[in-house]
Design an enzyme around this catalytic site. Sequence first.
Site, PDB file in Angstrom:
ATOM      1  N   PHE A  60       0.865  -1.188   0.000  1.00  0.00           N
ATOM      2  CA  PHE A  60       0.000   0.000   0.000  1.00  0.00           C
ATOM      3  C   PHE A  60       0.893   1.226   0.000  1.00  0.00           C
ATOM      4  O   PHE A  60       1.742   1.389   0.866  1.00  0.00           O
ATOM      5  CB  PHE A  60      -0.928   0.034   1.217  1.00  0.00           C
ATOM      6  CG  PHE A  60      -1.845   1.226   1.190  1.00  0.00           C
ATOM      7  CD1 PHE A  60      -2.923   1.260   0.317  1.00  0.00           C
ATOM      8  CD2 PHE A  60      -1.616   2.334   2.001  1.00  0.00           C
ATOM      9  CE1 PHE A  60      -3.773   2.363   0.259  1.00  0.00           C
ATOM     10  CE2 PHE A  60      -2.451   3.447   1.952  1.00  0.00           C
ATOM     11  CZ  PHE A  60      -3.533   3.461   1.084  1.00  0.00           C
TER      12      PHE A  60
ATOM     13  N   ASP B 137       9.446   2.762   1.212  1.00  0.00           N
ATOM     14  CA  ASP B 137       8.277   3.490   1.708  1.00  0.00           C
ATOM     15  C   ASP B 137       8.210   3.226   3.207  1.00  0.00           C
ATOM     16  O   ASP B 137       7.732   2.185   3.649  1.00  0.00           O
ATOM     17  CB  ASP B 137       7.018   3.000   0.985  1.00  0.00           C
ATOM     18  CG  ASP B 137       5.761   3.702   1.491  1.00  0.00           C
ATOM     19  OD1 ASP B 137       5.822   4.341   2.558  1.00  0.00           O
ATOM     20  OD2 ASP B 137       4.712   3.586   0.831  1.00  0.00           O
TER      21      ASP B 137
ATOM     22  N   LYS C  60       3.261  10.445   8.031  1.00  0.00           N
ATOM     23  CA  LYS C  60       2.601  10.063   9.275  1.00  0.00           C
ATOM     24  C   LYS C  60       3.276  10.682  10.503  1.00  0.00           C
ATOM     25  O   LYS C  60       3.094  11.857  10.768  1.00  0.00           O
ATOM     26  CB  LYS C  60       2.503   8.540   9.353  1.00  0.00           C
ATOM     27  CG  LYS C  60       1.530   7.973   8.277  1.00  0.00           C
ATOM     28  CD  LYS C  60       1.156   6.552   8.562  1.00  0.00           C
ATOM     29  CE  LYS C  60       0.271   5.923   7.492  1.00  0.00           C
ATOM     30  NZ  LYS C  60      -1.147   6.046   7.741  1.00  0.00           N
TER      31      LYS C  60
HETATM   32  N1  PLP Z   1       2.621   4.457   2.210  1.00  0.00           N
HETATM   33  C1  PLP Z   1       2.295   3.709   3.281  1.00  0.00           C
HETATM   34  C2  PLP Z   1       3.179   2.567   3.674  1.00  0.00           C
HETATM   35  C3  PLP Z   1       1.137   3.993   4.010  1.00  0.00           C
HETATM   36  O1  PLP Z   1       0.807   3.239   5.065  1.00  0.00           O
HETATM   37  C4  PLP Z   1       0.343   5.084   3.620  1.00  0.00           C
HETATM   38  C5  PLP Z   1      -0.910   5.415   4.349  1.00  0.00           C
HETATM   39  O2  PLP Z   1      -1.439   4.636   5.080  1.00  0.00           O
HETATM   40  C6  PLP Z   1       0.721   5.846   2.493  1.00  0.00           C
HETATM   41  C7  PLP Z   1       1.871   5.504   1.825  1.00  0.00           C
HETATM   42  C8  PLP Z   1      -0.093   7.013   2.032  1.00  0.00           C
HETATM   43  O3  PLP Z   1      -0.038   8.044   2.944  1.00  0.00           O
HETATM   44  P1  PLP Z   1      -1.149   9.207   2.931  1.00  0.00           P
HETATM   45  O4  PLP Z   1      -2.442   8.566   3.283  1.00  0.00           O
HETATM   46  O5  PLP Z   1      -0.658  10.208   3.939  1.00  0.00           O
HETATM   47  O6  PLP Z   1      -1.170   9.770   1.548  1.00  0.00           O
END
Ligand code: PLP
Length: 398
Positions: free
Chosen positions: A130, A215, A244
Amino acid sequence: MAITPLMPVYPRCGVRPVRGEGCYLYGEDGTQYLDMAAGIAVNALGHAHPKLVEAIARQAATLMHVSNLYGSPQGERLAQRLVDLTFADTVFFTNSGVEAVECAIKTARRFHHAEGNPQRNTLICFNQAFHGRTLGAISATNQAKMRDGFEPLLPGFVYAPFNDLDAALALVDDRTAGFLVEPIQGEGGVSVGTDAFLQGLRAACDAHGLMLVFDEVQCGYGRTGTMFYHEQVGIVPDIMAVAKGIGGGFPLGACLATEQAARGMVVGTHGSTYGGNPLAMAAGEAVLDVMGEPGFLAHVGAMGERLRASLEQMIPNHDHLFQEVRGKGLMLGLKLKPPVEARAFVGFLRDEYRLLTVSAGENVVRILPPLVIDEHHIAECVETLSAAARVYVTPSDD
Ligand code: PLP
């Protein structure tokens, strides 16, 4: 009109928080909840941390926003601190995780373009990943529930099973730009990338001149007891998306890169109106100030151990419900046994016991508390889970 004023894209529950304090949230009607979800790994300092509140209030009254056409002493300060803390030489600030991922994808592609290899534009990504909800990020995940109806998606992404190094390496060809991977998959089910897998990706990047893009939006920023999870694996990426916890609740993200990886990101190649504005930078500095206090990360590690041990001790008492604990530090997952469903059990904990958790893939209940949690919150959480498990009626018992 049937549609709600708030576009109905979320399965919103009945909890309606209006106030938060430390590890607790309070609903409109005054109901208190123990928050073991922390805005999905966002409120690293808990709710209403005085240092974060004060920094945001002070900066809002001083200078909230200017455009990126001007010099940014605030951005330079936070970027320098991140450069000093990490593998990176340069930072692009964003307003969210997905924008950090977008910047990371663009940086990886642009690196090969600058190297004279524009055909190297394909990132090898992983099943159950994700990365957020933009078209770029949903193209980087192969989960139908996020992609259906949004085609055509972006070309330039292929997928391998997570933790399967051979399968990932078998996809490398002359179009490969690199790998995009969550070192610990969050939404996918709190699946930890093995050291051998992550180290193998690093070695392949070194051997073939590819970009290793991590990520760490969910697993980074102190959550696993080190500032970033890859520190525990003994490797560094070339590019990393962070968000986050970095703003402690203020919308902030960052794409970090080495000088070499960012060589294509020259004037005019990327931008954001709000990204890195003075208000966001003040929030980011306050979070780093608190996380840099002696013992902060050690506390996360110790609380993570304690929570894991308490959960593991509880499992045998309810082994019809719980299978195992997974994850690292304070990014933990409790895997449930079918026919018990994580989403239903999370709803039961919330509605009947005022305990907030989050469901994830692979039938996992995620436990992602504020990093400032202490022993008594852990005891409260595990006692509540245990009490709920004692009375939970599984679908097959109906
Ligand atoms: N990457 C990861 C691993 C995530 O857990 C998330 C959100 O849960 C995102 C990217 C996307 O972040 P955002 O919702 O702040 O755009």
